[in-house]
Structure formats: C-alpha cells, structure tokens
Design a protein around this motif. Structure first.
Motif, mmCIF file in Angstrom:
data_model
loop_
_atom_site.group_PDB
_atom_site.id
_atom_site.type_symbol
_atom_site.label_atom_id
_atom_site.label_comp_id
_atom_site.label_asym_id
_atom_site.label_seq_id
_atom_site.Cartn_x
_atom_site.Cartn_y
_atom_site.Cartn_z
ATOM 1 N N LYS A 187 0.782 -1.242 0.000
ATOM 2 C CA LYS A 187 0.000 0.000 0.000
ATOM 3 C C LYS A 187 0.809 1.284 0.000
ATOM 4 O O LYS A 187 0.307 2.324 -0.386
ATOM 5 N N ARG B 13 -1.428 -4.922 3.380
ATOM 6 C CA ARG B 13 -2.575 -5.505 4.066
ATOM 7 C C ARG B 13 -2.180 -6.678 4.956
ATOM 8 O O ARG B 13 -2.928 -7.075 5.845
ATOM 9 N N ASP C 95 -4.090 -4.260 8.703
ATOM 10 C CA ASP C 95 -3.676 -3.535 7.521
ATOM 11 C C ASP C 95 -2.810 -2.278 7.830
ATOM 12 O O ASP C 95 -3.244 -1.439 8.610
ATOM 13 N N LYS D 218 -1.551 1.112 6.335
ATOM 14 C CA LYS D 218 -1.947 1.953 5.204
ATOM 15 C C LYS D 218 -0.808 2.785 4.636
ATOM 16 O O LYS D 218 -0.774 3.071 3.455
ATOM 17 N N TYR E 95 -4.884 0.605 9.885
ATOM 18 C CA TYR E 95 -6.310 0.279 10.028
ATOM 19 C C TYR E 95 -6.617 -0.094 11.483
ATOM 20 O O TYR E 95 -7.759 -0.127 11.895
ATOM 21 N N THR F 237 -9.460 4.079 11.190
ATOM 22 C CA THR F 237 -8.284 3.910 10.337
ATOM 23 C C THR F 237 -7.529 5.222 10.112
ATOM 24 O O THR F 237 -8.135 6.250 9.825
ATOM 25 N N TRP G 224 -5.209 6.946 7.552
ATOM 26 C CA TRP G 224 -4.861 6.776 6.144
ATOM 27 C C TRP G 224 -3.559 7.441 5.779
ATOM 28 O O TRP G 224 -2.904 7.046 4.824
#
Lengths: 164, 345
Positions: free
Chosen positions: B111, B127, B154, B156, B172, B198, B200
């Motif tokens: 990611k 992830r 996860d 990010k 996440y 989450t 980001w």
C-alpha cells in the motif's frame, strides 16, 4: 455440497410496493430524476443471497425502512440485516450491495453500508471493511470474488418482480 | 487579506482512479499512479502547460497504490495491490524508465512505499499487517533488513522522518507506530493512540519534531515529540522520546481524510478526502501560556470544495522546493491530477 451457514432461513414475502408508478411528468425527457429510498431499495432488493436461491428481500436482509437517502447532499446510508448473527457471508452481502450501487447510481452519491445494529457479532469489523474504499477496490480486483459478486447481482435487475 | 486556492492545471491521461501523486525532489517532475496500473510522469513547459513525458507500465498486474521518489531523484518505487514493490530508473536524461528491481515479500496488497532521506533505506507496508525495511545496495540489490509485525491490522502508510532514520507507520488498527534501529535491530519505540478509526495518512514537519495524521474518524491530529527530560514534564519510557497529541482538528472534513501533506518550505498543512474537499491549515503564532504542555493551535486558511467535482480526493502533495512552494498537486477518483496555487490577495 458444503454445509450451509444458515440451512433453514426464514423466508419473507416480498412487499407489495414492487414497482413505482411512473408519472407523466417523470417520463418527460428533461425531468431531473432524484433518487429516493424506494429507488435504492428497488436496486438492491433482488440481489441473490450468496448461499440460497432467494433474494435479499425474501430473506429480509434488505428493507425499505432501513435505507436513508438525502438527495440534496448526495448521501445514502443503508443498513442490512444478516439472517443469523454469526453469518460469515455478511461482508460478501455488503460488498454485493456496494457494487450494485457503484454500478447503478450517479457517481455524486456517497454511500455508507452497515450491518443493522445488534444483528451481527462482528458488526464493527464488517462495517469497517465495507466502508474502506481501498479494501473494496482490492476485493474487486480479485477475479474469483468478482465472479461470486456478479453471480449474486445477476438477478438484481428484477427490482422485486421475482417469479419462480 | 484573503488566502485562496485556485487551479492552474488539469492533467488528463489516466483511465481510472488516481491514487497517489509525488513530486520529484527538485519539483521538476510529478509522478502519478492509480487503478489503471500505470505511473505517469508530468513536466510543465509553462505554469499552465503540462505534458505527460513517460508512462511506466508492465511490471504491475494490479492497481498501483503509491509511488515515491528516491531523494536523489534518479529512482522511483511503486507499491501495488499485486503485492510487489517496483523500482524504476531512467536510463538516460529524457529517456525511458526501466524496471530495475521487483521486491517480493508482502503476502497481498502493498500500500505504501517511502525512501529514507539518505536514500539507503526503503520502507514498505501492506494488508498483511507488516512493515518491511529494505537496504538499498549497489547494482539495485535490495536486502530485507527487518519485517515488523506489531500492527494488528492492515498498514496503510509508511513515512520516514525528514532527517533521521526513524520511520512512522499508520494503520487500520487506528494507531501510528514509530520505528527505530538499535544495532541492526528495528523496534517499535512508540505507539500513538487517539484516533477512533483507520489512519490513512501521516506526514512530518520539516524538523521531524511534529507529525500530522488524517483519519477515517474525519479528524486531523497533530503530534509532538517530547524527549526524555523535556521541560514540559511529559513522562517518557525507557529513555525514549514520547509522542503526544497536541491538537485535534475536527469539523473540517465531513468524510474520511485520505491524505495529508506538511510543506517543508512554509509549514502549511494540506488535507483532502472523501468529502471532495482540499483544506489548508496554518500554525497560529504560539501564545505564551502558563500551562505545562505547550498546546499549539492551527487554523484553516483556505479550502476548495468539489476539488475533483463530485468525487473523492485521494492524495494531496505540496511542491517540495522554494521555487513553487505555493503549488500543490491532487489526485482524484475522476482519473485526473490537478495542480493548484495558493495565493494571498
């Protein structure tokens, strides 16, 4: 055949409000179509359940009353009810609803899809995953999963007019 | 005097959602990547005329989620949903970019990718809940130094400190972790808790003493690093600095915040997200107060609603140098990259 998660689901009779009546005004070409909860319900009611030959409406997974539409602010919130609280198909059902709306609604709409409060043991985890656009985008690049979603959506166009 | 953001260019070429943009270290080239599995490089002839000079494709079979430049400006790294990290290099000035390395290791979607300031370390995440640290060797030989698996979900985004070899990761699992090295061993020196969903995106200020984070909880949080024996009396563990949230900005974004960028030139912060807006914040002049914790305030000085029409804005990046420090680039679900200028009138 693999064991079903919910072998004997309760089946509900589809509601009578099946098809909206199109008014003369709505048929005119310059009519600007606003989206309401009935329209959203019509779009998702006939999605097939991943494990039964029944629609989400017949399983009472989707209900008109659990759809809120704010057309002015282009916002939709949908709550769906898994048939049993430990339903492992909940994320897949939510994904089917999301994909159906991604493909049919004008792109201005922001959609939140959630499990109806208190109806699933992993409610928060399911909700978080369904509303994470990156996870949704990645899921839709998985061909196997996409095939399953497309299968569930193959009946979606019936908008409540299910005859078998 | 009012501050305003206006669009100076619209870069069209991607055929699907654009996830990320990254300015080269000098600002001469802008890279963008997305769901069409390509990276596009853009240069401007004049402020308003931009051309796509290169399309990097072929390596990744799925969405390219993130792109980052090596601080030397010669290489680019890409993170893809196909689990691979790509490394690309330009053969000669004005020539094509070749894929010079493909790093395997992540189990599924990669990611984010970030190069340390020195250019000798690369961090990646995905992830599979892991953060990987790679050593950049000669001849494009990348060796994995560490696989950090303390996030419970996860991961990010990863972002290196602007000066030191310190890494931050956002997840996440609603936390940010700070990673440091101790004699070849990488460890988590701090976990920043406070966001309710989450995270980001994260970015450091130019000193690396402050960090900003943007979350699905619709807030921006500003964090400050307190060293052991700090004069404010913040308690620290194990002789490690402690990161504390000093300011939470809520009510500015109506939906998930996807990206934040802290200008290393003028210190302004840009954020964007699922409410289609781009917002610019500035640190207020600090006021003398009697409290032990030096609270810092930020205020919004400009914004654009519908920056990419009716769709989400996925990424925002300030121009990196003095030359056009008031420019920023954004990427949207409409497949377009836009360049904006912040002006004072």
């Amino acid at each position: 055949m693999p064991e079903l998660i919910n072998a004997n689901p309760t089946i509900y009779t589809p509601s009578k409000v099946s098809h909206r009546i199109i008014t003369e005004k709505e048929e005119q070409e310059d009519f600007e179509d606003t989206i309401d909860s009935q329209e959203v319900f019509d779009l998702i009611r006939s999605i097939s359940d991943p494990e039964h030959p029944l629609t989400l409406e017949e399983l009472n997974v989707t209900q008109l009353d659990h759809i809120k539409v704010d057309d002015t602010n282009a916002y939709i919130s949908i709550e769906f009810t898994p048939t049993i609280p430990h339903c492992s198909m909940a994320t897949l059902i939510g994904l089917c609803i999301r994909v159906r709306l991604l493909r049919s609604l004008p792109e201005r709409f922001k959609v939140d899809i959630m499990v109806r409060k208190g109806t699933h043991q992993s409610e928060q985890a399911v909700n978080k995953q369904l509303n994470d656009k990156e996870r949704v985008a990645a899921a839709l690049e998985n061909n196997h999963l996409l095939e399953v979603v497309n299968q569930c959506l193959s009946t979606a166009h019936k908008r409540g007019n299910v005859s078998r | 005097m009012t501050t305003r953001l206006y669009q100076i260019a619209e870069l069209k070429g991607h055929t699907d959602r654009v996830w990320s943009v990254a300015w080269s270290p000098t600002g001469n080239v802008l890279a963008s990547c997305g769901s069409d599995k390509t990276v596009r490089l853009w240069v401007s002839n004049s402020d308003t005329e931009w051309i796509c000079t290169n399309v990097l494709e072929g390596t990744h079979k799925r969405t390219i989620r993130n792109v980052a430049w090596n601080p030397d400006g010669r290489q680019l790294a890409t993170a893809s949903f196909d689990s691979l990290i790509g490394v690309w290099e330009q053969e000669e000035e004005g020539g094509d970019y070749e894929s010079v390395a493909t790093l395997e290791g992540h189990e599924n979607e990669a990611k984010s990718v970030s190069w340390a300031k020195s250019g000798t370390l690369l961090a990646t995440c995905g992830r599979d809940k892991s953060v990987w640290i790679w050593e950049v060797g000669t001849d494009n030989d990348f060796e994995c130094l560490s696989v950090l698996q303390e996030h419970t979900q996860d991961v990010k985004m990863v972002m290196w400190h602007p000066i030191k070899e310190i890494l931050a990761s956002a997840s996440y699992d609603d936390t940010i972790k700070i990673w440091k090295e101790d004699e070849d061993d990488w460890y988590c020196s701090d976990t920043l808790e406070g966001h309710e969903s989450t995270i980001w995106s994260i970015d450091f200020d130019k000193t690396g003493e402050y960090l900003v984070s943007g979350s699905d909880d619709k807030t921006l949080k500003f964090w400050r690093c307190y060293r052991p024996d700090n004069r404010e009396g913040i308690i620290t563990d194990r002789n490690e600095p402690k990161w504390k949230c000093i300011c939470t900005m809520s009510g500015y974004h109506q939906r998930c915040i996807y990206s934040v960028s802290w200008s290393k030139v003028h210190g302004r912060i840009a954020s964007c997200g699922g409410d289609n807006t781009v917002r610019i914040f500035e640190q207020e002049e600090s006021t003398v107060s009697g409290s032990t914790i030096d609270t810092t305030n930020f205020s919004m000085i400009a914004s654009v609603t519908s920056a990419h029409g009716v769709v989400d804005v996925n990424c925002v990046q300030w121009y990196p140098t003095e030359k056009h420090s008031n420019w920023l680039a954004t990427a949207g679900d409409d497949g377009i990259v836009r360049i904006w200028q912040l002006t004072e009138e």
